[in-house]
Write a protein that holds these residues in place. Structure first.
Motif, mmCIF file in Angstrom:
data_model
loop_
_atom_site.group_PDB
_atom_site.id
_atom_site.type_symbol
_atom_site.label_atom_id
_atom_site.label_comp_id
_atom_site.label_asym_id
_atom_site.label_seq_id
_atom_site.Cartn_x
_atom_site.Cartn_y
_atom_site.Cartn_z
ATOM 1 N N ASP A 171 0.833 -1.198 0.000
ATOM 2 C CA ASP A 171 0.000 0.000 0.000
ATOM 3 C C ASP A 171 0.872 1.255 0.000
ATOM 4 O O ASP A 171 2.081 1.198 0.202
ATOM 5 N N VAL A 172 0.240 2.404 -0.246
ATOM 6 C CA VAL A 172 1.009 3.640 -0.393
ATOM 7 C C VAL A 172 1.518 4.169 0.936
ATOM 8 O O VAL A 172 2.394 5.035 0.957
ATOM 9 N N SER A 173 0.988 3.687 2.037
ATOM 10 C CA SER A 173 1.452 4.165 3.339
ATOM 11 C C SER A 173 2.781 3.535 3.738
ATOM 12 O O SER A 173 3.614 4.188 4.367
ATOM 13 N N PHE A 174 2.985 2.264 3.390
ATOM 14 C CA PHE A 174 4.147 1.537 3.891
ATOM 15 C C PHE A 174 5.031 0.944 2.804
ATOM 16 O O PHE A 174 6.024 0.291 3.112
ATOM 17 N N VAL A 199 3.700 5.399 -8.569
ATOM 18 C CA VAL A 199 2.545 5.102 -9.429
ATOM 19 C C VAL A 199 1.303 4.841 -8.583
ATOM 20 O O VAL A 199 0.210 5.345 -8.886
ATOM 21 N N ALA A 200 1.447 4.056 -7.495
ATOM 22 C CA ALA A 200 0.305 3.759 -6.625
ATOM 23 C C ALA A 200 -0.226 5.028 -5.967
ATOM 24 O O ALA A 200 -1.448 5.224 -5.854
ATOM 25 N N ARG A 201 0.664 5.889 -5.540
ATOM 26 C CA ARG A 201 0.233 7.149 -4.924
ATOM 27 C C ARG A 201 -0.510 8.026 -5.926
ATOM 28 O O ARG A 201 -1.521 8.654 -5.601
ATOM 29 N N LYS A 202 -0.019 8.051 -7.173
ATOM 30 C CA LYS A 202 -0.693 8.839 -8.213
ATOM 31 C C LYS A 202 -2.121 8.332 -8.438
ATOM 32 O O LYS A 202 -3.065 9.129 -8.561
ATOM 33 N N ALA A 242 -5.950 0.108 -12.545
ATOM 34 C CA ALA A 242 -4.939 -0.942 -12.411
ATOM 35 C C ALA A 242 -4.783 -1.711 -13.720
ATOM 36 O O ALA A 242 -3.673 -2.102 -14.101
ATOM 37 N N GLU A 243 -5.902 -1.928 -14.437
ATOM 38 C CA GLU A 243 -5.836 -2.618 -15.722
ATOM 39 C C GLU A 243 -5.156 -1.764 -16.787
ATOM 40 O O GLU A 243 -4.413 -2.271 -17.635
ATOM 41 N N ASP A 244 -5.396 -0.455 -16.727
ATOM 42 C CA ASP A 244 -4.856 0.440 -17.750
ATOM 43 C C ASP A 244 -3.404 0.829 -17.490
ATOM 44 O O ASP A 244 -2.742 1.362 -18.381
ATOM 45 N N GLU A 245 -2.925 0.599 -16.268
ATOM 46 C CA GLU A 245 -1.582 1.046 -15.907
ATOM 47 C C GLU A 245 -0.522 0.128 -16.519
ATOM 48 O O GLU A 245 -0.489 -1.074 -16.257
ATOM 49 N N ASP A 246 0.367 0.711 -17.337
ATOM 50 C CA ASP A 246 1.415 -0.063 -17.988
ATOM 51 C C ASP A 246 2.779 0.135 -17.332
ATOM 52 O O ASP A 246 3.714 -0.610 -17.605
ATOM 53 N N GLU A 247 2.902 1.151 -16.465
ATOM 54 C CA GLU A 247 4.214 1.479 -15.909
ATOM 55 C C GLU A 247 4.681 0.459 -14.876
ATOM 56 O O GLU A 247 5.877 0.280 -14.669
ATOM 57 N N VAL A 248 3.752 -0.183 -14.187
ATOM 58 C CA VAL A 248 4.116 -1.114 -13.126
ATOM 59 C C VAL A 248 3.080 -2.225 -13.070
ATOM 60 O O VAL A 248 1.916 -2.016 -13.422
ATOM 61 N N GLU A 249 3.496 -3.424 -12.678
ATOM 62 C CA GLU A 249 2.587 -4.560 -12.590
ATOM 63 C C GLU A 249 1.761 -4.482 -11.303
ATOM 64 O O GLU A 249 2.318 -4.417 -10.205
ATOM 65 N N PHE A 250 0.445 -4.478 -11.443
ATOM 66 C CA PHE A 250 -0.447 -4.454 -10.292
ATOM 67 C C PHE A 250 -1.014 -5.848 -10.060
ATOM 68 O O PHE A 250 -1.792 -6.346 -10.863
ATOM 69 N N THR A 251 -0.606 -6.471 -8.971
ATOM 70 C CA THR A 251 -1.115 -7.794 -8.628
ATOM 71 C C THR A 251 -2.422 -7.656 -7.858
ATOM 72 O O THR A 251 -2.848 -6.556 -7.504
ATOM 73 N N ARG A 252 -3.045 -8.782 -7.584
ATOM 74 C CA ARG A 252 -4.279 -8.776 -6.796
ATOM 75 C C ARG A 252 -4.011 -8.268 -5.383
ATOM 76 O O ARG A 252 -4.830 -7.555 -4.810
ATOM 77 N N ASP A 253 -2.846 -8.619 -4.837
ATOM 78 C CA ASP A 253 -2.486 -8.116 -3.508
ATOM 79 C C ASP A 253 -2.334 -6.604 -3.504
ATOM 80 O O ASP A 253 -2.657 -5.943 -2.508
ATOM 81 N N CYS A 254 -1.836 -6.042 -4.593
ATOM 82 C CA CYS A 254 -1.730 -4.579 -4.689
ATOM 83 C C CYS A 254 -3.112 -3.943 -4.610
ATOM 84 O O CYS A 254 -3.312 -2.942 -3.912
#
Length: 319
Positions: free
Chosen positions: A122-125, A134-137, A283-295
């Motif tokens: 998560d973006v906090s930790f 990317v997650a914060r954005k 998350a589906e549209d984001e190409d810069e980083v891989e977003f897993t289900r845990d993300c």
């Protein structure tokens, strides 16, 4: 070792006995009458009593003052395995906050952040880096932006009226506002996140959020004394793992429910999208980083906790 009056030579039993002893020693329960003779019996005496008394006595003010003034101006003693630097001048503060800010931006790798933030997702930790940016954005500029939050003003107004209506019906009776305000806050959060609060158990969400805040702020001794980490003397890591399982089950249900509804509605669905819909789409549209289900799970829990704090501190205006 003598255990409960019986001499025991089994290494496993001796180890369990010592772990139980230190578990009770570091727990919140009273241990003033604990019998430590069994533990003392297996520890070889290496220091004479007169030297031991000098070692365990409390230092006086002169000794503390001498130690403090012997330290370097930019350092201070820290717990085992950790060095601590203190910015004691404007120039040192500038080095920390501007020149080398990226090197000091990440939080320490505590057990709570590993277990209940889905392995620092998560973006906090999350550690400072490309994924964090990317997650914060996504969270700050897309999901929790002012425009998106303002679009749910009608939801807050509706829940506010329900709250006041419930309180009015209880006029003349003792009322515990904490429960009503907690239900009010969670109702708003669930409608903003899931549109339909009936798909989740409100009580379960409330318990998870409270445990999330409690365990994130808990002082886990294993974080500061690494060789005690595997013993889990306070039982916090066990609670963190149990909370992780509950959050896994909850988030899996929410994500699967949204994916099924999106598949059934098709791409041309013009219905109002909730926070989870927006998050999954981004998350589906984001190409810069891989977003897993845990993300996705970690960001959902961050949104819930953020909104819980936001709604809890928001003043309720009069109708």
């Amino acid at each position: 070792m003598e255990i409960n009056g019986v001499m025991n030579y089994d290494h496993t039993a001796i180890g369990d006995h010592i772990v139980d002893f230190f578990s009770s020693l570091f727990s919140t329960s009273s241990h003033t009458n604990t019998d430590i003779t069994a533990v003392e019996a297996v520890i070889e005496e290496m220091v004479e009593n007169r030297y031991n008394n000098l070692l365990i006595r409390l230092p006086d003010e002169e000794e503390i003052s001498a130690v403090v003034f012997q330290m370097e101006p930019n350092s201070s003693p820290g717990p085992d395995g950790f060095s601590v630097l203190v910015a004691s001048s404007p120039e040192m503060a500038r080095q920390f906050l501007k020149v080398h800010d990226a090197a000091f931006a990440s939080r320490p790798a505590f057990a709570a952040y590993r277990h209940i933030s889905f392995d620092y997702s998560d973006v906090s930790f999350a550690p400072y880096g490309h994924y964090w940016r990317v997650a914060r954005k996504i969270v700050v500029t897309k999901v929790l932006c002012a425009r998106k939050i303002d679009s749910f003003e009608h939801t807050r107004v509706e829940e506010r009226r329900r709250l006041l209506s419930r309180l009015r019906s209880l006029s003349g009776k003792p009322v515990e506002l904490r429960e009503h305000l907690s239900h009010f806050t969670l109702s708003i959060i669930c409608k903003m996140l899931f549109k339909d609060e009936s798909i989740v158990d409100m009580d379960e969400v409330g318990v998870m959020v409270r445990e999330w805040f409690l365990l994130n702020g808990a002082f886990n001794i294993g974080d500061w004394i690494p060789w005690l980490d595997s013993l889990d003397l306070q039982g916090y890591v066990k609670k963190m793992k149990a909370l992780r399982k509950k959050m896994d089950t909850f988030c899996d249900y929410v994500i699967d429910d949204h994916l099924e509804k999106r598949a059934a509605a098709g791409e041309n669905d013009a219905a109002e999208k909730d926070f989870v819909d927006v998050l999954l789409q981004l998350a589906e549209d984001e190409d810069e980083v891989e977003f897993t289900r845990d993300c996705a799970k970690a960001l959902i829990m961050v949104i819930i906790s953020h909104q819980f704090l936001l709604q809890s501190t928001r003043k309720i205006p009069p109708n």
